[in-house]
Design a protein around this motif. Structure first.
Motif, PDB file in Angstrom:
ATOM      1  N   TRP A   1       0.823  -1.209   0.000  1.00 46.93           N
ATOM      2  CA  TRP A   1       0.000   0.000   0.000  1.00 46.93           C
ATOM      3  C   TRP A   1       0.860   1.263   0.000  1.00 46.93           C
ATOM      4  O   TRP A   1       0.530   2.245  -0.662  1.00 46.93           O
ATOM      5  N   GLU A   2       1.967   1.242   0.714  1.00 50.91           N
ATOM      6  CA  GLU A   2       2.845   2.401   0.726  1.00 50.91           C
ATOM      7  C   GLU A   2       3.408   2.669  -0.675  1.00 50.91           C
ATOM      8  O   GLU A   2       3.436   3.816  -1.135  1.00 50.91           O
ATOM      9  N   ASN A   3       3.845   1.615  -1.339  1.00 51.66           N
ATOM     10  CA  ASN A   3       4.401   1.778  -2.684  1.00 51.66           C
ATOM     11  C   ASN A   3       3.337   2.262  -3.665  1.00 51.66           C
ATOM     12  O   ASN A   3       3.608   3.099  -4.530  1.00 51.66           O
ATOM     13  N   PHE A   4       2.131   1.746  -3.527  1.00 55.60           N
ATOM     14  CA  PHE A   4       1.024   2.160  -4.390  1.00 55.60           C
ATOM     15  C   PHE A   4       0.728   3.640  -4.187  1.00 55.60           C
ATOM     16  O   PHE A   4       0.538   4.403  -5.149  1.00 55.60           O
ATOM     17  N   GLY A   5       0.693   4.093  -2.932  1.00 53.61           N
ATOM     18  CA  GLY A   5       0.429   5.508  -2.652  1.00 53.61           C
ATOM     19  C   GLY A   5       1.492   6.412  -3.255  1.00 53.61           C
ATOM     20  O   GLY A   5       1.181   7.462  -3.826  1.00 53.61           O
ATOM     21  N   ARG A   6       2.751   6.002  -3.164  1.00 60.52           N
ATOM     22  CA  ARG A   6       3.835   6.814  -3.736  1.00 60.52           C
ATOM     23  C   ARG A   6       3.739   6.842  -5.257  1.00 60.52           C
ATOM     24  O   ARG A   6       4.001   7.878  -5.887  1.00 60.52           O
ATOM     25  N   GLN A   7       3.394   5.709  -5.861  1.00 59.93           N
ATOM     26  CA  GLN A   7       3.276   5.654  -7.315  1.00 59.93           C
ATOM     27  C   GLN A   7       2.169   6.586  -7.814  1.00 59.93           C
ATOM     28  O   GLN A   7       2.351   7.297  -8.808  1.00 59.93           O
ATOM     29  N   LEU A   8       1.025   6.582  -7.116  1.00 62.02           N
ATOM     30  CA  LEU A   8      -0.071   7.458  -7.536  1.00 62.02           C
ATOM     31  C   LEU A   8       0.323   8.919  -7.375  1.00 62.02           C
ATOM     32  O   LEU A   8       0.002   9.758  -8.227  1.00 62.02           O
ATOM     33  N   ALA A   9       1.025   9.241  -6.303  1.00 63.11           N
ATOM     34  CA  ALA A   9       1.475  10.620  -6.098  1.00 63.11           C
ATOM     35  C   ALA A   9       2.389  11.066  -7.227  1.00 63.11           C
ATOM     36  O   ALA A   9       2.299  12.201  -7.701  1.00 63.11           O
ATOM     37  N   ARG A  10       3.259  10.176  -7.665  1.00 63.31           N
ATOM     38  CA  ARG A  10       4.162  10.531  -8.768  1.00 63.31           C
ATOM     39  C   ARG A  10       3.396  10.667 -10.082  1.00 63.31           C
ATOM     40  O   ARG A  10       3.728  11.526 -10.914  1.00 63.31           O
ATOM     41  N   LEU A  11       2.376   9.831 -10.274  1.00 62.94           N
ATOM     42  CA  LEU A  11       1.524   9.988 -11.461  1.00 62.94           C
ATOM     43  C   LEU A  11       0.884  11.370 -11.471  1.00 62.94           C
ATOM     44  O   LEU A  11       0.861  12.053 -12.501  1.00 62.94           O
ATOM     45  N   HIS A  12       0.369  11.789 -10.330  1.00 57.79           N
ATOM     46  CA  HIS A  12      -0.348  13.066 -10.233  1.00 57.79           C
ATOM     47  C   HIS A  12       0.565  14.269 -10.440  1.00 57.79           C
ATOM     48  O   HIS A  12       0.082  15.390 -10.635  1.00 57.79           O
ATOM     49  N   GLN A  13       1.864  14.067 -10.410  1.00 54.80           N
ATOM     50  CA  GLN A  13       2.789  15.164 -10.662  1.00 54.80           C
ATOM     51  C   GLN A  13       3.008  15.406 -12.154  1.00 54.80           C
ATOM     52  O   GLN A  13       3.663  16.370 -12.527  1.00 54.80           O
ATOM     53  N   HIS A  14       2.421  14.567 -12.993  1.00 53.23           N
ATOM     54  CA  HIS A  14       2.419  14.805 -14.436  1.00 53.23           C
ATOM     55  C   HIS A  14       1.255  15.736 -14.749  1.00 53.23           C
ATOM     56  O   HIS A  14       0.107  15.449 -14.395  1.00 53.23           O
ATOM     57  N   SER A  15       1.546  16.840 -15.427  1.00 50.76           N
ATOM     58  CA  SER A  15       0.559  17.907 -15.536  1.00 50.76           C
ATOM     59  C   SER A  15       0.353  18.358 -16.980  1.00 50.76           C
ATOM     60  O   SER A  15       1.048  17.926 -17.903  1.00 50.76           O
ATOM     61  N   GLU A  16      -0.623  19.241 -17.150  1.00 49.25           N
ATOM     62  CA  GLU A  16      -0.946  19.880 -18.431  1.00 49.25           C
ATOM     63  C   GLU A  16      -1.291  21.339 -18.161  1.00 49.25           C
ATOM     64  O   GLU A  16      -1.391  21.765 -17.017  1.00 49.25           O
ATOM     65  N   GLN A  17      -1.535  22.084 -19.236  1.00 49.33           N
ATOM     66  CA  GLN A  17      -1.839  23.510 -19.111  1.00 49.33           C
ATOM     67  C   GLN A  17      -3.284  23.768 -18.720  1.00 49.33           C
ATOM     68  O   GLN A  17      -3.625  24.858 -18.246  1.00 49.33           O
ATOM     69  N   ALA A  18      -4.166  22.791 -18.941  1.00 49.41           N
ATOM     70  CA  ALA A  18      -5.590  22.972 -18.661  1.00 49.41           C
ATOM     71  C   ALA A  18      -6.177  21.647 -18.202  1.00 49.41           C
ATOM     72  O   ALA A  18      -5.511  20.604 -18.228  1.00 49.41           O
TER      73      ALA A  18
ATOM     74  N   VAL B   1      -6.574  25.899  -5.585  1.00 51.12           N
ATOM     75  CA  VAL B   1      -5.999  26.089  -6.919  1.00 51.12           C
ATOM     76  C   VAL B   1      -4.738  25.240  -7.043  1.00 51.12           C
ATOM     77  O   VAL B   1      -3.798  25.382  -6.258  1.00 51.12           O
ATOM     78  N   GLU B   2      -4.743  24.333  -8.019  1.00 50.89           N
ATOM     79  CA  GLU B   2      -3.591  23.486  -8.301  1.00 50.89           C
ATOM     80  C   GLU B   2      -3.484  23.272  -9.805  1.00 50.89           C
ATOM     81  O   GLU B   2      -4.467  23.440 -10.539  1.00 50.89           O
ATOM     82  N   LYS B   3      -2.311  22.858 -10.241  1.00 50.92           N
ATOM     83  CA  LYS B   3      -2.139  22.483 -11.635  1.00 50.92           C
ATOM     84  C   LYS B   3      -2.925  21.206 -11.914  1.00 50.92           C
ATOM     85  O   LYS B   3      -3.081  20.366 -11.034  1.00 50.92           O
ATOM     86  N   PRO B   4      -3.403  21.033 -13.148  1.00 52.54           N
ATOM     87  CA  PRO B   4      -4.070  19.770 -13.496  1.00 52.54           C
ATOM     88  C   PRO B   4      -3.115  18.588 -13.335  1.00 52.54           C
ATOM     89  O   PRO B   4      -1.918  18.693 -13.636  1.00 52.54           O
ATOM     90  N   SER B   5      -3.633  17.485 -12.840  1.00 52.98           N
ATOM     91  CA  SER B   5      -2.863  16.255 -12.679  1.00 52.98           C
ATOM     92  C   SER B   5      -3.394  15.184 -13.610  1.00 52.98           C
ATOM     93  O   SER B   5      -4.614  15.104 -13.853  1.00 52.98           O
ATOM     94  N   LEU B   6      -2.511  14.348 -14.110  1.00 48.68           N
ATOM     95  CA  LEU B   6      -2.951  13.193 -14.881  1.00 48.68           C
ATOM     96  C   LEU B   6      -3.591  12.196 -13.926  1.00 48.68           C
ATOM     97  O   LEU B   6      -2.975  11.765 -12.951  1.00 48.68           O
ATOM     98  N   LEU B   7      -4.839  11.829 -14.201  1.00 54.48           N
ATOM     99  CA  LEU B   7      -5.608  10.940 -13.338  1.00 54.48           C
ATOM    100  C   LEU B   7      -5.910   9.619 -14.046  1.00 54.48           C
ATOM    101  O   LEU B   7      -6.129   9.589 -15.256  1.00 54.48           O
ATOM    102  N   HIS B   8      -5.966   8.554 -13.270  1.00 55.23           N
ATOM    103  CA  HIS B   8      -6.517   7.294 -13.786  1.00 55.23           C
ATOM    104  C   HIS B   8      -7.966   7.513 -14.168  1.00 55.23           C
ATOM    105  O   HIS B   8      -8.431   7.043 -15.204  1.00 55.23           O
ATOM    106  N   GLY B   9      -8.714   8.203 -13.316  1.00 51.97           N
ATOM    107  CA  GLY B   9     -10.064   8.633 -13.641  1.00 51.97           C
ATOM    108  C   GLY B   9     -11.179   7.740 -13.149  1.00 51.97           C
ATOM    109  O   GLY B   9     -12.327   8.174 -13.053  1.00 51.97           O
ATOM    110  N   ASP B  10     -10.871   6.472 -12.831  1.00 47.64           N
ATOM    111  CA  ASP B  10     -11.897   5.540 -12.341  1.00 47.64           C
ATOM    112  C   ASP B  10     -11.256   4.624 -11.311  1.00 47.64           C
ATOM    113  O   ASP B  10     -11.360   3.400 -11.374  1.00 47.64           O
TER     114      ASP B  10
END
Length: 292
Positions: A109-126, A191-200
């Motif tokens: 679970w710890e590794n999964f949480g860190r992986q998701l956090a790193r995913l969310h650091q991938h961003s876009e302009q909108a 207010v935060e930058k958009p994050s790449l989400l799994h979405g479901d």
């Protein structure tokens, strides 16, 4: 062998997407969820996961494949490798790497949480995505918006409430409540930058893969507010506390998240209303009564 469908369907599907033209040895039916049918194909070249649907257009699996590849490109969360997709014998299909489930690794679970956090650091302009996809069996619009509030209400909540109205699952009073809710929530979201989400991302779309690490499947990707993803993980059972603690260490949430969880989860609950019926309105009614 008792084939779930014609032998030629599975042979043609693999031949169309695999350069090595594997020979099928066995076909085992699997649970494909409430939308698709799925099988495990054992071949002389390895194991494959194939899901198919006679009612969905090829686009349904095309955007799922694109979503999996987008997640894979971040090299953060584990997803099954996309082998290919196509259509044969009037059935659309998607072929993926077969992931053999194992016992969870130490600190799963710890590794999964860190992986998701790193995913969310991938961003876009909108907020949004360059193409529409699906949440479950429902279309999901992702037209770009520059604020999360606009995207959340226009591309998530409004669409689901209007669909429920068209299907006779709610009346017009719900649309009025939604308008009132939006007026109450001006400056509500941090207010935060958009994050790449799994979405479901809920427990049914996370599995223990090879090596015992977390693997996510069935994405509905877009760039959104990362808090909606964390809120969604707490529906329908939720994840273990170690997951959230590890996430916080890598990418801390802003204060007040607990107060926002129920607002975010109106979206997945409305998706469930439209897919499975009125029983899911109870949770939404509770939130609306408290907020309004």
């Amino acid at each position: 062998m008792n084939w779930p469908h014609s032998k030629s369907f599975f042979e043609n599907a693999l031949t169309n997407v695999c350069q090595n033209k594997p020979q099928i040895r066995t076909v085992k039916s699997l649970g494909g969820g409430c939308i698709n049918q799925a099988v495990r194909l054992s071949t002389d070249a390895g194991e494959y996961f194939l899901k198919y649907n006679p009612e969905k257009a090829l686009h349904f699996f095309e955007v799922e494949a694109k979503g999996l590849q987008l997640l894979a490109n971040t090299q953060t969360v584990k997803v099954p490798q996309v082998i290919g997709y196509g259509k044969t014998e009037d059935k659309a299909y998607l072929v993926l790497e077969f992931l053999e489930s194992r016992y969870p690794e130490a600190f799963y679970w710890e590794n999964f949480g860190r992986q998701l956090a790193r995913l969310h650091q991938h961003s876009e302009q909108a907020f949004g995505l360059s193409y529409a996809n699906y949440i479950g069996a429902l279309p999901q619009e992702n037209d770009w918006k520059f604020t999360w509030e606009e995207f959340f209400f226009e591309k998530r909540l409004n669409i689901q409430f209007e669909l429920a109205l068209q299907n006779g699952l709610i009346d017009y009073s719900y649309l009025k409540k939604l308008e009132k809710l939006r007026s109450r929530l001006v400056d509500f979201f941090p207010v935060e930058k958009p994050s790449l989400l799994h979405g479901d991302l809920w427990s049914g779309n996370a599995m223990i893969g090879p090596g015992g690490q977390a693997c996510v499947v069935d994405p509905a990707v877009y760039f959104g507010h990362r808090e909606i993803e964390l809120a969604f993980t707490r529906l329908f059972g939720g994840f273990e506390p170690e997951f959230y603690e590890a996430y916080q260490e890598v990418f801390p949430l802003q204060q007040g998240f607990e107060e926002r969880v129920d607002i975010y989860n109106i979206y997945p609950l409305m998706v469930h209303v439209n897919l499975f019926g009125k029983s899911y309105l109870r949770g939404i009614d509770t939130v609306l009564q408290r907020m309004l």
